[in-house]
Design an enzyme around this catalytic site. Structure first.
Site, mmCIF file in Angstrom:
data_model
loop_
_atom_site.group_PDB
_atom_site.id
_atom_site.type_symbol
_atom_site.label_atom_id
_atom_site.label_comp_id
_atom_site.label_asym_id
_atom_site.label_seq_id
_atom_site.Cartn_x
_atom_site.Cartn_y
_atom_site.Cartn_z
ATOM 1 N N HIS A 97 14.796 -21.515 -6.975
ATOM 2 C CA HIS A 97 14.272 -22.778 -6.469
ATOM 3 C C HIS A 97 15.089 -23.239 -5.268
ATOM 4 C CE1 HIS A 97 17.591 -24.107 -9.028
ATOM 5 N NE2 HIS A 97 17.613 -25.236 -8.327
ATOM 6 N N ASP A 134 20.317 -21.744 -10.815
ATOM 7 C CA ASP A 134 21.433 -22.610 -11.184
ATOM 8 C C ASP A 134 22.476 -21.865 -12.021
ATOM 9 O OD1 ASP A 134 20.543 -24.854 -9.848
ATOM 10 O OD2 ASP A 134 19.417 -25.611 -11.566
ATOM 11 N N ARG A 161 20.117 -34.594 -13.085
ATOM 12 C CA ARG A 161 19.902 -33.216 -13.516
ATOM 13 C C ARG A 161 20.734 -32.887 -14.734
ATOM 14 N NH1 ARG A 161 22.015 -27.787 -10.455
ATOM 15 N NH2 ARG A 161 23.911 -28.463 -11.496
ATOM 16 N N HIS A 221 18.112 -20.303 -4.927
ATOM 17 C CA HIS A 221 19.175 -19.977 -5.876
ATOM 18 C C HIS A 221 18.681 -20.168 -7.304
ATOM 19 C CE1 HIS A 221 19.423 -24.348 -5.496
ATOM 20 N NE2 HIS A 221 20.069 -24.381 -6.659
#
Length: 277
Positions: A258, A105, A273, A103
């Site tokens: 990723h 982000d 994150r 995907h």
């Protein structure tokens, strides 16, 4: 702001793959950066699409400060109106909480995340690597007739993956409605984008939150998306990163997919994150 580094011989890059992935040495993200160091990191990111900085151990505030050199920080929209639903609850329901599918982000937003900066506060002893796919090289690797086919197509994305989160124990009726409405919203993005900084063409988010190609029937859309999904993760487009303690990964969502390698059993793998727009 104090100066931490200048463009001296301390700055170095070690490529990990012919087109994607490199380790940057000589940058300490726990300190403020000067302009030349920031420029060095930005150029490396644009060239290699994902860069890694080893043994950094940033606090969340230090990680945020580092990210702000490259853009505005973006909170995950599913967090609107309160904290995330309990991860423990999701796991108890048998729902997947690991990002094990390819995907980009926040591709389901009208203005998706430009970049992501990730560090792990807990690293499994075995497994848990992150894989990154180069969508620019994948686009160039398509035959000319297929490139002509995908140029100009538009893909609808949504966040339906998060609809289960609406039923968590920390979600009231108003927030539940907001999450469900947000999850169902369709957002259109070109399948092929021109990167605004490199001016190179790249497939955008060809997997993950991509649901359907606009103006095609279901069979046509599924055929093209399935072809691309298999193409972009060929080994020649993918770099795999094995995490060390305190490492940082910094990647460009405009040209990278990723996923985590889900091979670490029940070991903790805690993320810290931030996303940038």
């Amino acid at each position: 702001m104090s100066v931490s580094y200048s463009r001296s011989g301390d700055l170095d890059i070690e490529p990990l793959h012919p087109t994607i992935g490199a380790v940057i040495r000589g940058v300490d993200v726990t300190l403020p950066l000067d302009q030349s160091t920031t420029d060095f990191v930005r150029r490396a990111l644009l060239k290699y699409k994902v860069v890694f900085l080893r043994n950094q151990h940033p606090s969340l505030e230090q990680q945020k400060r580092f990210g702000q050199y490259f853009g505005k920080l973006l909170e995950h929209p599913i967090n609107m109106g309160g904290r995330y639903p309990d991860t423990d609850w999701l796991e108890q329901q048998g729902l997947r909480t690991r990002a094990e599918n390819w995907h980009s982000d926040l591709a389901f937003l009208p203005e998706p995340a430009t970049a992501t900066i990730l560090t792990l506060t807990n690293i499994p002893k075995i497994g848990g690597d992150t894989l990154f796919a180069d969508l620019e090289a994948a686009y160039q690797g398509l035959s000319q007739p297929v490139r002509q086919l995908v140029d100009g197509l538009t893909v609808l994305h949504d966040a339906e993956n998060f609809s289960d989160w609406a039923w968590g124990p920390n979600v009231d009726a108003t927030r539940r409605a907001n999450i469900l409405n947000f999850s169902a919203r369709k957002v259109a993005h070109p399948l092929v984008k021109t990167h605004p900084e490199t001016n190179r063409k790249t497939l955008f988010a060809a997997r993950g939150f991509a649901r359907k190609i606009k103006n095609l029937n279901d069979e046509e859309s599924e055929g093209i998306l399935s072809l691309l999904a298999a193409h972009v993760i060929k080994p020649e487009y993918v770099v795999r990163y094995a995490w060390g303690a305190g490492d940082i990964a910094f990647w460009d969502n405009r040209t990278v997919l990723h996923k985590v390698s889900n091979d670490y059993g029940d070991a903790p793998r805690t993320l810290q994150r931030i996303t940038i727009v």
